[in-house]
Structure formats: C-alpha cells, structure tokens
Design an enzyme around this catalytic site. Structure first.
Site, PDB file in Angstrom:
ATOM      1  N   GLU A  43      72.705 -58.048 -99.221  1.00 42.91           N
ATOM      2  CA  GLU A  43      73.488 -57.035 -98.499  1.00 42.91           C
ATOM      3  C   GLU A  43      74.988 -57.291 -98.540  1.00 42.91           C
ATOM      4  OE1 GLU A  43      70.703 -58.425 -97.415  1.00 42.91           O
ATOM      5  OE2 GLU A  43      69.359 -56.873 -96.632  1.00 42.91           O
ATOM      6  N   PHE A  70      61.030 -57.935 -83.719  1.00 40.24           N
ATOM      7  CA  PHE A  70      61.111 -58.430 -85.091  1.00 40.24           C
ATOM      8  C   PHE A  70      62.293 -57.782 -85.815  1.00 40.24           C
ATOM      9  CE2 PHE A  70      59.842 -58.027 -89.626  1.00 40.24           C
ATOM     10  CZ  PHE A  70      60.003 -59.363 -89.955  1.00 40.24           C
ATOM     11  N   GLN A  71      63.087 -58.584 -86.460  1.00 44.19           N
ATOM     12  CA  GLN A  71      64.297 -58.147 -87.183  1.00 44.19           C
ATOM     13  C   GLN A  71      65.258 -57.379 -86.282  1.00 44.19           C
ATOM     14  OE1 GLN A  71      63.127 -56.374 -91.000  1.00 44.19           O
ATOM     15  NE2 GLN A  71      63.304 -58.416 -91.889  1.00 44.19           N
ATOM     16  N   LYS A 109      65.096 -46.854 -85.372  1.00 44.78           N
ATOM     17  CA  LYS A 109      64.092 -46.223 -86.218  1.00 44.78           C
ATOM     18  C   LYS A 109      63.486 -44.968 -85.583  1.00 44.78           C
ATOM     19  CE  LYS A 109      60.327 -47.377 -89.306  1.00 44.78           C
ATOM     20  NZ  LYS A 109      59.407 -48.406 -89.805  1.00 44.78           N
ATOM     21  N   MET A 111      91.142 -74.505-106.242  1.00 46.12           N
ATOM     22  CA  MET A 111      92.145 -74.415-105.183  1.00 46.12           C
ATOM     23  C   MET A 111      91.896 -75.497-104.130  1.00 46.12           C
ATOM     24  SD  MET A 111      94.896 -72.836-104.681  1.00 46.12           S
ATOM     25  CE  MET A 111      95.201 -71.138-105.150  1.00 46.12           C
TER      26      MET A 111
END
Lengths: 590, 182
Positions: A52, A114-115, A164, A482
C-alpha cells in the site's frame, strides 16, 4: 437527476464524475464491495500494487507528473497503516491525493475488530483532512469534497475512511452542482497593495535573487510560464529548491541551480549576499536556510505562498503575499510591464558580475576517472543521452537524489518527482510507475541507490504486470551513501550499519521479475549501455557500479551559514578525513 | 572554526512570552476537538485552558476558547496553523482585539468543622460564591470570575479544608457591539 445505488457504487461513480482514469490500490476484506463495483465497469482502471505504501507513492508520481489528483484505494487496518508513510510524504510535499480506506462496519468500530485500526486518528496529522463516513447520506458530498480539498489551496492528501456497512447501504447519489467545501475557501488572489510594494522593492533592487519552490509547480504550468516571463523581464538571477526544479529552465543563463544544503556555490552565495529576495512558493525549509541567524543577512524579503502558516514560520519576511503563485505572478508581470521601472543597471550589472564570479568557481566539478564510474558522471551521461526526449525523472532518497538534482537539468515543470520534505527511501520506483501511467509514451527513469530501491522493490512486479517500461537506474556504491557521508562528517568514519551487505544480483533480480537486467562498471561502456537501456520497451533495472567513496558536494554542514560551504576540493583526495569539519555543537544536529 | 549555531529555527532567541485567549469557530463534526488538541501537542504549543461546546445547534457550529502562551511569532503561527484546518471557520485573538471579558466557573468542596467551617463561609460570601450543597461537615461552592479570582479563591480555601476542585476553563467574549459571527 439523483440515482439510487450502493455506497460502493457511489465511490466508483464519483471517481468517474471526477474524471479519474486510474486508481492505485490493493484489495482486502473491508473494501470488497468497492472492488466488486470496480469489476462492473471499465472507465476507472485499477492498478494493483504490491504494497500500500507503493500505491500512495504511485498516486503521488501520477499526480505530480500530470497535474491531476492521485487516487488510492486500500483496505482497513494494515492496508491503511501501510499507506501512512505515503500520506505523510504527500503531506510534506503538498501533493494532491485522495485515499479511500475500508473500515470495519460501523457497529464494530471501537471493538478491536479484525483488521480494525483508528484510521482517521492515525492519519489526522499526515493528511490535509480526513473523513470517517458514518452515514450513506454524507457519502456523495464527502467523495466530491475530498477532491476539492486535496487540490485547492495548498494541495495535500485526503483520507476517506469508509465502513463496510456503508458500502453496502443504498442511498441516492447526485453529482454536486458546485464541487466545493462549505467553508474551506483558500485565498488565491494576492493583495494588490502588497504586490505593488513588492514590485517597488524589486524595481529598486541592487542585488536581487528569485528563490522559487514547489508551489510554482503545484500552481500549474501557467505559473511556470509566468515565472519565466517575470525573470526575463526583470533580468534577476533565479535559484530553486529541490521541489521547484523545472519551473525555470536549468539551461537558462539566469538559473543558478539548486540552493541549500547541497545547492550550488553561486545559488547559496547569491542568497547570502542579496538585498532583495523574492520567494515564490517555497517555505524556508531548514535544508535551505542553514543556520537561521546567519541566513541572508542583508536582504529584504518578499514571500508569495498560498499557505499563510508558511509565512513568518521560520524566517521573518518584509512583504508577505498570501495567494496562488500563478495569480500573484500574473499580477506581478502586469504591474512590472505597466510601471516599466527604471532599474539600477549599474548595480545590477555589478551584481551579475559577482554571481558569474561565483559560478566560475565551478562548484559541481569532480575528479573524473577512466577506471571507475563517478556517480556524477553517470547522471551527466544519463542527462545528455535523454536530453532530446520527453523524460520524467523520479528518485529515491540519498546521495543519488542530490546528484540527480545537481547534474540532471530540468527544462520543464512536472518532469521531476522526488521525496523532498519527508525524505522517503522507496519513493522512486512506485512514483515512476505512476508517472509512466500518466505519460505512457514518455521515458521515465527512477534514479536510485542500491539501498533505497530495495525498500519498495516489490513494485517491479507492478511495472511488469502493466507493461510500464520504467527504467531503474541504480547508482550502486554498496553503501547507504548519505549515511556513510554523515558518518564520515560526524562519527569518525565509523560506518555503523551503512554498508549494503548481501545485496541481490540486480540483473538476476530484474529477470526474476520478468524485466530486463543490465550492469555497467566501466566509464567507457556507459553511453552504449544507457542508450541500450533507453531503447528497451520493458522495465529495466540498470545496475550502475559507481565509485564507492564519492561524497556529495558542495555541502553546507550542519549549523553553518550559506557562505560557509564545503566544496569538493576542500578535502583534496576523496575519502580523506572530513571528521573535523563539524564541531561538537553541530554534531547534535542532522 | 567559528562557533556553530543550529540548523533548525533558533530556540535560544529570547522574546517575551505572552498569554493569549483565542476564540475558534469550528464545524461541530466528529474529531474536530482532536484535530485542534492534536495540532497543539504535535507542534509543541501550550494549552493553558480549553473550553468547547456547540453554540449554534442548527448550523452545527461550536466555539472553542483556548488560552495559550507563546512569543508573538509562536502565537501568529498558532493562529495560521488553526486557520489551515479544514473545519475551522474563524480564529479571533481576543487578547489582540482588546479588552475581552473572560470568565470561568469553578466548583470547590470544603470539608471541616468549627472555625474552619465558619471561615470558609466568610470567604465564600466575601468572594460572592454561591452555596450549591451543604452538609454538617461540608460545602460545595460555585464561583464565577476571572482566572485570577478563581485562583485566589482556591488558594484561600485550601487553608480551610478544600478537598476537591472542578473548573470549566475560560469562556471569553470581546466587549462592545461587534459580534463574532461564523
């Protein structure tokens, strides 16, 4: 006019109504209804990323190279948290992104489902605005408002967290007549009295300099055109921040190159010695100003910015102008033409002489080599060999990024995409994918380091899947360069964890992904190899083996002023001790 | 090598710190208080007092009053950062617009017998506090006043058996006929 449809269908319809052609995303439980709605249409094309974070960076690359809003669709919980780095990046660099995140059903919010995660809570500080949609009636308004907020004023990322159950609910959708926010109306037109005062100050300037930034790019190609006009009218020299490169053509004699920590000698000294500074769309970032109490001590300052909170934040200015760069530049150009001021040509000539003197110092010179490829040389060759084409360049973060900014000459806006504010390693490859998608015929090169590229390497798979022929040009020095450079400066050359151990074979890696792998380690072979890379119409990983000890100069060390730069010949031989350059107090800083 | 200062905005610059009362008109939407409180904590600003409630029910508008401290440039930054938030309609610095009336309400509970009890009653009446509850061993007083008055009242009550304090924080409004609209 209004139609009945589900929340998920509304999402897709609103995207269509906004003219969105591509979205970047990754499916999951909490966004399945939206993915189903996506399945039933073919106007909005979905690009399946592999992580993502990559989705948001790809949307950033898409947005910055096309001037459109980038759109992201991810699931709840880990989908949203993975997107956070990308959102923070878009926030710092003012990139318009709309990110739709799935959420658990409203009745489960707060139950540690969940999630589940508190997406609006987590993203509150790394978005310009965010929404949790709790009712289907609000959804059409929020969807369109999000695009307005993301792209108006100082652009930024907007999150819509969509539970949802709302995705399943039916409601009525109508495209709003005016796509605005009821109260958020940023000032775009500058105050004419202030603009008049600015023109007067500029007309009497003896040692002026333009200092321009990403705001000019965000304001659109029209702003860049107006900037060019104003610079040519006034004849003042101009420097740009990392984010602003391309707004003014790098090949123009008035352009001094980038300023700041790794900016050119002439740009930084012009900032230090100037009597009038005209800041257009830049924000006096600490990488630009260096030591604040010694920053540009003799100047009167004009600051044009659409975000009032950028004004007087780090540096006090004399003439603040709140407004959109294009609008203000238009007024400035018009006023300058109207008043046709009598400039002090003697003083200006003397000033330009001084600037040319600094430029003659040739601060970007480096010791060439016939045996090893110098990273600067690699960028120069890449630039020379791609010059005639429509080329878009993205970068990761580190030495290669600074070398790209120094040695690649950008003539046009929106061609250069880099993570400036947040400094996100792993930005370049997904951003290149976004840029390639927005500009399918163009050459898109991600100038990378071997460490950065591994942070979002998985997106190679995305590039292969969608036949996006991005070119990943790795300056491979086997170090987090760097970090190693700072360890030399600050920590006695003790390279703690900065060696890139156990690197993959990038050629084989490219082939494993279904792309093309190339390697080059001889300066004499470089041109042919780069030409070959350009002509391959598939994703390429180009493993360019460069000098392992080269450091990035010029440099303003921590805690120093613009006139205390380190130049590349400061050290004599490269790799010798530079540990004494920064004192104890400077070591506290980064 | 010259002595180095800092690469970041100079914190050592000495400027006077002032107390400012800000009135902020916002959309009363979920999370708006978290946005504002988070802005203060995230950017390291102080909150001395914060009060918030919906003031225009039909328009879903809330008014937040924040008392903060900072140098003039910090206060300017606070105001512009607040104005940058999408649900914020207006920010008014009541300290700059002049002479605002500021009041807060406090409830104090004192417990005691004999002289302490008598002294508590005398103090309460001297301050014009209202008695909201009384038992044979305790009082609950309500006092409305400026922050300074409330502080003084609490300090004195401590000596005569104060056991609990609850304060609302400051509510403020500019004097005169001009109204602050959204």
């Amino acid at each position: 006019m209004s139609e009945t449809m589900t929340g998920a269908e509304m999402v897709i319809r609103a995207l269509q109504d906004q003219g969105v052609e591509h979205i970047f995303g990754y499916p999951g439980g909490a966004v399945l209804p939206i993915y189903d709605a996506l399945f039933h249409q073919d106007k909005v094309k979905h690009i399946l990323v592999r992580h993502e974070q990559g989705a948001v960076h790809a949307a950033e690359g898409y947005a910055r190279s096309s001037g459109k809003v980038g759109v992201v669709l991810v699931t709840s919980g880990p989908g949203a948290t993975n997107a956070v780095t990308g959102l923070a990046d878009a926030m710092m660099d003012s990139i318009p992104v709309v990110c739709i995140t799935g959420q658990v059903p409203t009745h489960l919010i707060g139950s540690d489902a969940f999630q589940e995660c508190d997406t609006v809570g987590i993203t509150r500080h790394c978005t310009k605005h965010n929404y949790l949609v709790k009712s289907i009636e609000d959804l059409p308004r929020i969807l369109h408002e999000a695009f307005y907020v993301a792209s108006n004023g100082r652009p930024g990322p907007v999150v819509i967290d969509l539970p949802k159950d709302i995705q399943f609910k039916a409601g009525s959708y109508a495209r709003p007549v005016n796509n605005q926010h009821k109260t958020y109306r940023p000032t775009v037109k500058g105050d004419m009295d202030k603009i008049r005062a600015a023109i007067e100050l500029m007309a009497n300037a003896k040692r002026p300099v333009f200092y321009t930034g990403g705001g000019v790019i965000n304001s659109g190609p029209h702003a860049a055109a107006l900037l060019r006009e104003l610079v040519r009218l006034t004849g003042f020299p101009i420097t740009s921040t990392l984010m602003g490169l391309g707004a003014y053509p790098a090949s123009d004699p008035l352009f001094l190159g980038m300023l700041g920590m790794h900016g050119t000698y002439e740009a930084n000294l012009a900032m230090h010695e100037c009597d009038v500074m005209i800041n257009i769309g830049a924000r006096f970032d600490d990488r630009i100003t260096g030591r604040l109490d010694a920053f540009s001590p003799y100047s009167k300052r004009i600051h044009v910015d659409i975000d009032p909170s950028s004004i007087n934040k780090n540096v006090k200015v004399d003439i603040p102008i709140v407004g959109d760069c294009a609008h203000v530049l238009e007024d400035m150009v018009r006023l300058w033409r109207q008043t046709a001021p009598q400039q002090d040509m003697v003083a200006l000539k003397e000033w330009m002489g001084k600037v040319e003197g600094w430029r003659a110092r040739n601060c970007l010179a480096y010791r060439p080599s016939a045996e090893t490829i110098k990273p600067q040389f690699a960028i120069q060759r890449l630039y020379e060999l791609t010059k005639g084409r429509e080329t878009y360049v993205t970068t990761e973060v580190g030495q290669h990024q600074m070398w790209a900014a120094q040695y690649f000459k950008f003539e046009d806006p929106n061609r250069w995409m880099t993570s400036g504010g947040l400094g996100t390693m792993g930005y370049g490859l997904p951003a290149a994918i976004g840029a390639q998608l927005a500009n399918p015929k163009a050459l898109v090169v991600d100038i990378a380091g071997e460490a950065s590229i591994l942070m979002n390497m998985q997106e190679m798979s995305t590039a292969v899947q969608y036949r996006l022929p991005v070119k990943i040009f790795i300056l491979n020095n086997e170090y987090m360069g760097m970090v190693r450079q700072w360890q030399e400066l600050l920590h006695g050359g003790r390279y703690s964890q900065s060696y890139s151990e156990s690197l993959p074979d990038f050629v084989k890696l490219a082939e494993a992904y279904g792309g093309v792998g190339m390697r080059c380690d001889k300066p004499a072979d470089l041109d042919a190899a780069i030409t070959e890379m350009i002509n391959i119409d598939r994703p390429v990983i180009f493993d360019c083996i460069v000098d392992k000890t080269e450091n990035c100069f010029p440099m303003i060390p921590s805690g120093k002023a613009h006139n205390e730069m380190l130049l590349n010949d400061y050290l004599g031989e490269t790799g010798t001790d530079i540990g004494s350059v920064i004192d104890e107090k400077g070591k506290m800083l980064v | 090598m010259t002595q180095m200062s800092t690469h970041y905005p100079d914190a050592t610059r000495i400027e006077p710190v002032n107390r400012h009362t800000l009135a902020i008109v916002v959309d009363n939407e979920p999370g708006v208080l978290a946005r504002i409180a988070g802005l203060f904590s995230g950017r390291g600003y102080n909150i001395e007092s914060l009060t918030v409630t919906e003031t225009e029910h039909e328009a879903h508008i809330s008014r937040i009053t924040i008392v903060t401290t900072g140098t003039d440039s910090i206060i300017e930054q606070i105001k512009s950062q607040l104005e940058r938030l999408v649900p914020v309609h207006r920010v008014v610095d009541l300290t700059i617009t002049g002479d605002a009336v500021e009041r807060e309400l406090c409830l104090v509970k004192v417990v005691g017998k004999g002289d302490h009890r008598v002294e508590a009653m005398r103090l309460a009446s001297a301050f014009g506090a209202r008695t909201l509850d009384a038992t044979l061993t305790s009082f609950v007083y309500e006092l409305t006043g400026t922050t300074e008055e409330v502080e003084r009242f609490i300090k004195l009550m401590t000596a005569v058996g104060l056991v609990e304090v609850s304060r609302t924080g400051v509510a403020a409004m500019a004097r005169g006929a001009d109204a602050m609209t959204f």
